[in-house]
Design a protein around this motif. Structure first.
Motif, PDB file in Angstrom:
ATOM      1  N   ALA A 100      56.873  15.810   6.953  1.00  0.00           N
ATOM      2  CA  ALA A 100      57.888  14.919   6.372  1.00  0.00           C
ATOM      3  C   ALA A 100      58.478  16.032   5.403  1.00  0.00           C
ATOM      4  O   ALA A 100      58.560  17.031   5.706  1.00  0.00           O
ATOM      5  CB  ALA A 100      56.877  14.195   5.226  1.00  0.00           C
ATOM      6  N   VAL A 101      59.447  15.412   4.722  1.00  0.00           N
ATOM      7  CA  VAL A 101      60.597  16.153   4.167  1.00  0.00           C
ATOM      8  C   VAL A 101      60.423  15.978   2.749  1.00  0.00           C
ATOM      9  O   VAL A 101      60.458  15.113   2.161  1.00  0.00           O
ATOM     10  CB  VAL A 101      61.982  15.679   4.576  1.00  0.00           C
ATOM     11  N   VAL A 102      60.533  17.302   1.933  1.00  0.00           N
ATOM     12  CA  VAL A 102      60.412  17.350   0.598  1.00  0.00           C
ATOM     13  C   VAL A 102      61.916  17.233  -0.079  1.00  0.00           C
ATOM     14  O   VAL A 102      62.837  17.824   0.301  1.00  0.00           O
ATOM     15  CB  VAL A 102      59.985  18.838   0.007  1.00  0.00           C
ATOM     16  N   VAL A 103      62.085  16.238  -1.011  1.00  0.00           N
ATOM     17  CA  VAL A 103      63.230  16.083  -1.489  1.00  0.00           C
ATOM     18  C   VAL A 103      63.010  16.350  -3.178  1.00  0.00           C
ATOM     19  O   VAL A 103      62.112  15.573  -3.780  1.00  0.00           O
ATOM     20  CB  VAL A 103      63.773  14.411  -1.530  1.00  0.00           C
ATOM     21  N   ASP A 130      62.565  20.792  12.802  1.00  0.00           N
ATOM     22  CA  ASP A 130      62.433  19.537  11.906  1.00  0.00           C
ATOM     23  C   ASP A 130      62.981  19.815  10.555  1.00  0.00           C
ATOM     24  O   ASP A 130      62.941  20.960  10.031  1.00  0.00           O
ATOM     25  CB  ASP A 130      60.982  19.210  11.900  1.00  0.00           C
ATOM     26  N   PRO A 131      63.694  18.757   9.923  1.00  0.00           N
ATOM     27  CA  PRO A 131      63.968  19.011   8.483  1.00  0.00           C
ATOM     28  C   PRO A 131      62.701  19.236   7.659  1.00  0.00           C
ATOM     29  O   PRO A 131      61.616  18.806   7.883  1.00  0.00           O
ATOM     30  CB  PRO A 131      64.684  17.494   8.109  1.00  0.00           C
ATOM     31  N   ALA A 132      62.688  19.933   6.643  1.00  0.00           N
ATOM     32  CA  ALA A 132      61.682  20.518   5.787  1.00  0.00           C
ATOM     33  C   ALA A 132      61.869  20.128   4.387  1.00  0.00           C
ATOM     34  O   ALA A 132      61.183  19.834   3.565  1.00  0.00           O
ATOM     35  CB  ALA A 132      61.043  21.936   5.881  1.00  0.00           C
ATOM     36  N   LEU A 133      63.224  20.277   4.051  1.00  0.00           N
ATOM     37  CA  LEU A 133      63.540  20.085   2.572  1.00  0.00           C
ATOM     38  C   LEU A 133      64.873  19.537   2.272  1.00  0.00           C
ATOM     39  O   LEU A 133      65.966  19.864   3.236  1.00  0.00           O
ATOM     40  CB  LEU A 133      63.502  21.508   1.995  1.00  0.00           C
ATOM     41  N   MET A 134      65.024  18.554   1.471  1.00  0.00           N
ATOM     42  CA  MET A 134      66.319  18.113   0.989  1.00  0.00           C
ATOM     43  C   MET A 134      66.665  18.506  -0.575  1.00  0.00           C
ATOM     44  O   MET A 134      65.844  18.206  -1.254  1.00  0.00           O
ATOM     45  CB  MET A 134      66.563  16.595   1.157  1.00  0.00           C
TER      46      MET A 134
END
Length: 598
Positions: A110-113, A219-223
């Motif tokens: 998943a992606v940390v925002v 893969d995206p990791a952070l926003m």
């Protein structure tokens, strides 16, 4: 590790310029495979399991204990419905739960925002609507603000974190005492959070299965959301590839880093890109002990130095200055800080000299943006090669050019000011849900930073100013930082900000104005300051108005909020159109209080 260099491994002619200025032992190419942040975390667990990973007011976690908590958090989030590609919002001060949440979220793919926990519901409304996170992990003190976002976004579950539960038993018991001061401190750390899911309940799970799918490097990791100085904030998407490359390059730059031994002081917030790379990736990835402070308050910082001198202090100039001031005032030694890496704003040369004298270590200034993971250039971590006033050399694997601001393409020669453009493995993937904005920013395959700078013949870069902050007066470009440097050279000026204001209620031509914090006992004399500036600046750059202020509006990093300052100074210039000269009735001139939102 996949390289941005040509297949033959040779750097370009442009890269050779700055590679020749690198410190011995720093390579222009990073060899080895690219890994995910999960792989990075696992490496630290396998190599330093019994080492201390986190220290929070004396409550300690080893890497082995951190690993267990990350796995339980990941399983709790999985049972809450979080899956690969989902965004999970995090609104926490620096605390153990912030580190645990980060690695648990990326473990799921998943992606940390990250969000500033002090933002209001209104400030969070657009980002939450944009990223669509269904789960948020928030400090219980501000959790009610987050719960309200369920009405306007896809948010379903809010996990609330009570910071008091992470304190050592001795402090937790002390906070129960029926004393006014203790009660006030307790209320500062904790607040009621109805309609939320307690953190302890989230972690009341078995460890996530080792067979659960892991993310890939692309893969995206952070926003992280940009500050939105030119409109609504944009979500910057950074991948595992971006962040792992940033980690590797930073560790190479700080070449004397002792893996498994560093003690890192976390003064930087994790909702800032610099805080993520320093606190989460460098500290944990290098097997260091991370001393977490929920806020960069000087009393908290000096208490750390009193007990243990950190070996690595990534921070910003105002915090370094306060540490120096308070260490002398309190008689606390800061000798032993070996590495300090400064960002976010210019690092003054006198501060460099004093910091290195008092610590016995090296302090270096770096440069970057959220979109570049964030650091893409830095001064060598070597006092002989460090060039105060410059942001240093492009990092390994990175290409930087200075281009004409008119077309954004034509490359300029050495010492010619133009826009800084960059390409390399640390450059972001995209602005979330904004393909046109992404394409505009990545013109010709180069990320356009919006910063104006110059490159010297040996590759060192100096930032001139933000392109969007340039004041255009009479057809000429005025770079605020150049005027600010001139003003700060006057003994009556402690600090200042230069902005563009317009006459005729904001409808006339733009002119240069400055808000000035006066030195102790100094008086504002606008004509005297203008005469001082004329010694080094062209006439069109001289401020037409100077307003004395008590303070400048800044963010939590200590960086001046120019947009806020410009609005306030514009208003004051309209109210007080006549220049100020001190007299016996008004010895300090127009000492007006410009208090922006901090």
């Amino acid at each position: 590790m996949s390289s941005f260099l040509p297949p033959n491994g040779e750097p370009s002619e442009r890269q050779k310029i700055w590679i020749g200025s690198y410190e011995d032992g720093v390579h222009y190419r990073m060899d080895g495979p690219v890994k995910t942040l999960v792989d990075l975390f696992d490496y630290s667990i396998s190599h330093w399991a019994s080492n201390q990973a986190i220290d929070f007011f004396g409550a300690k976690l080893t890497y082995e204990e951190l690993d267990v908590l990350v796995d339980r958090c990941a399983e709790g989030l999985r049972r809450m419905g979080v899956a690969k590609g989902d965004r999970v919002a995090v609104l926490l001060p620096n605390c153990p739960q912030a580190i645990i949440s980060f690695f648990a979220i990326v473990r799921l793919g998943a992606v940390v925002v990250e969000h500033n926990p002090l933002y209001t519901t209104n400030e969070l409304a657009h980002p939450f609507y944009d990223h669509g996170a269904r789960v948020a992990i928030a400090w219980d003190k501000i959790a009610p603000n987050v719960v309200k976002l369920r009405r306007t976004s896809d948010l379903e579950n809010v996990v609330s974190v009570n910071l008091i539960n992470s304190l050592p038993l001795k402090l937790r018991l002390a906070l129960r005492l029926p004393i006014k001061k203790t009660r006030e401190l307790r209320d500062t750390l904790h607040g009621p959070a109805p309609h939320t899911y307690p953190w302890e309940r989230l972690l009341d799970q078995p460890r996530i299965s080792v067979d659960h799918p892991r993310p890939s490097v692309e893969d995206p990791a952070l926003m992280l959301y940009t500050s939105g100085t030119t409109g609504r904030p944009k979500g910057v998407v950074l991948t595992h590839y971006n962040l792992y490359c940033e980690y590797r390059v930073c560790c190479q730059w700080i070449k004397n880093m002792r893996l498994g031994e560093e003690v890192v002081l976390a003064t930087l917030p994790m909702f800032h890109a610099y805080g993520v790379i320093a606190n989460t990736l460098i500290a944990i990835g290098a097997g260091g002990k991370l001393i977490l402070l929920p806020a960069p308050e000087i009393n908290l910082i000096m208490n750390v130095f009193k007990k243990e001198v950190p070996t690595f202090v990534p921070s910003v100039p105002p915090i370094y200055a306060r540490i120096l001031e308070e260490s002398k005032k309190r008689g606390i030694s800061i000798k032993g800080v070996r590495h300090s890496f400064s960002g976010a704003m210019t690092l003054p040369a006198p501060l460099v000299r004093e910091w290195e004298k008092e610590t016995g270590g090296v302090i270096s200034e770096g440069y970057g943006l959220t979109e570049t993971s964030p650091v893409i250039a830095g001064n060598p971590m070597n006092t002989k090669l460090n060039r105060p006033g410059s942001v240093g050399l492009p990092f390994p694997e990175t290409e930087i050019r200075i281009v004409d601001t008119r077309d954004g393409v034509t490359e300029l020669g050495f010492n010619e000011p133009g826009e800084i453009v960059v390409r390399g493995p640390m450059v972001f993937k995209e602005y979330y849900n904004l393909p046109e904005e992404t394409e505009k920013a990545m013109k010709g395959g180069w990320f356009h930073t919006g910063d104006v700078g110059i490159m010297e013949p040996d590759g060192y870069i100096t930032i001139v100013d933000r392109l969007k902050e340039v004041v255009i007066t009479g057809g000429f470009n005025v770079y605020p930082s150049e005027v600010e440097d001139a003003l700060r050279d006057h003994p009556s000026v402690k600090d200042c900000v230069v902005v563009g204001v317009k006459a005729d209620n904001g409808k006339g031509r733009e002119k240069v104005a400055a808000g000035v914090i006066l030195a102790h006992g100094a008086r504002l004399n606008e004509e005297e300051l203008r005469a001082h500036c004329r010694k080094t600046l062209a006439r069109y750059k001289i401020p037409k108005r100077l307003i004395a202020v008590d303070e400048l509006p800044t963010n939590m990093m200590g960086k001046v909020l120019r947009k806020d300052a410009a609005a306030i100074i514009q208003d004051l210039v309209q109210k007080y159109p006549e220049p100020t000269v001190p007299d016996k009735h008004n010895p300090r001139g127009s000492q007006l209080d410009v208090r922006g939102k901090l």
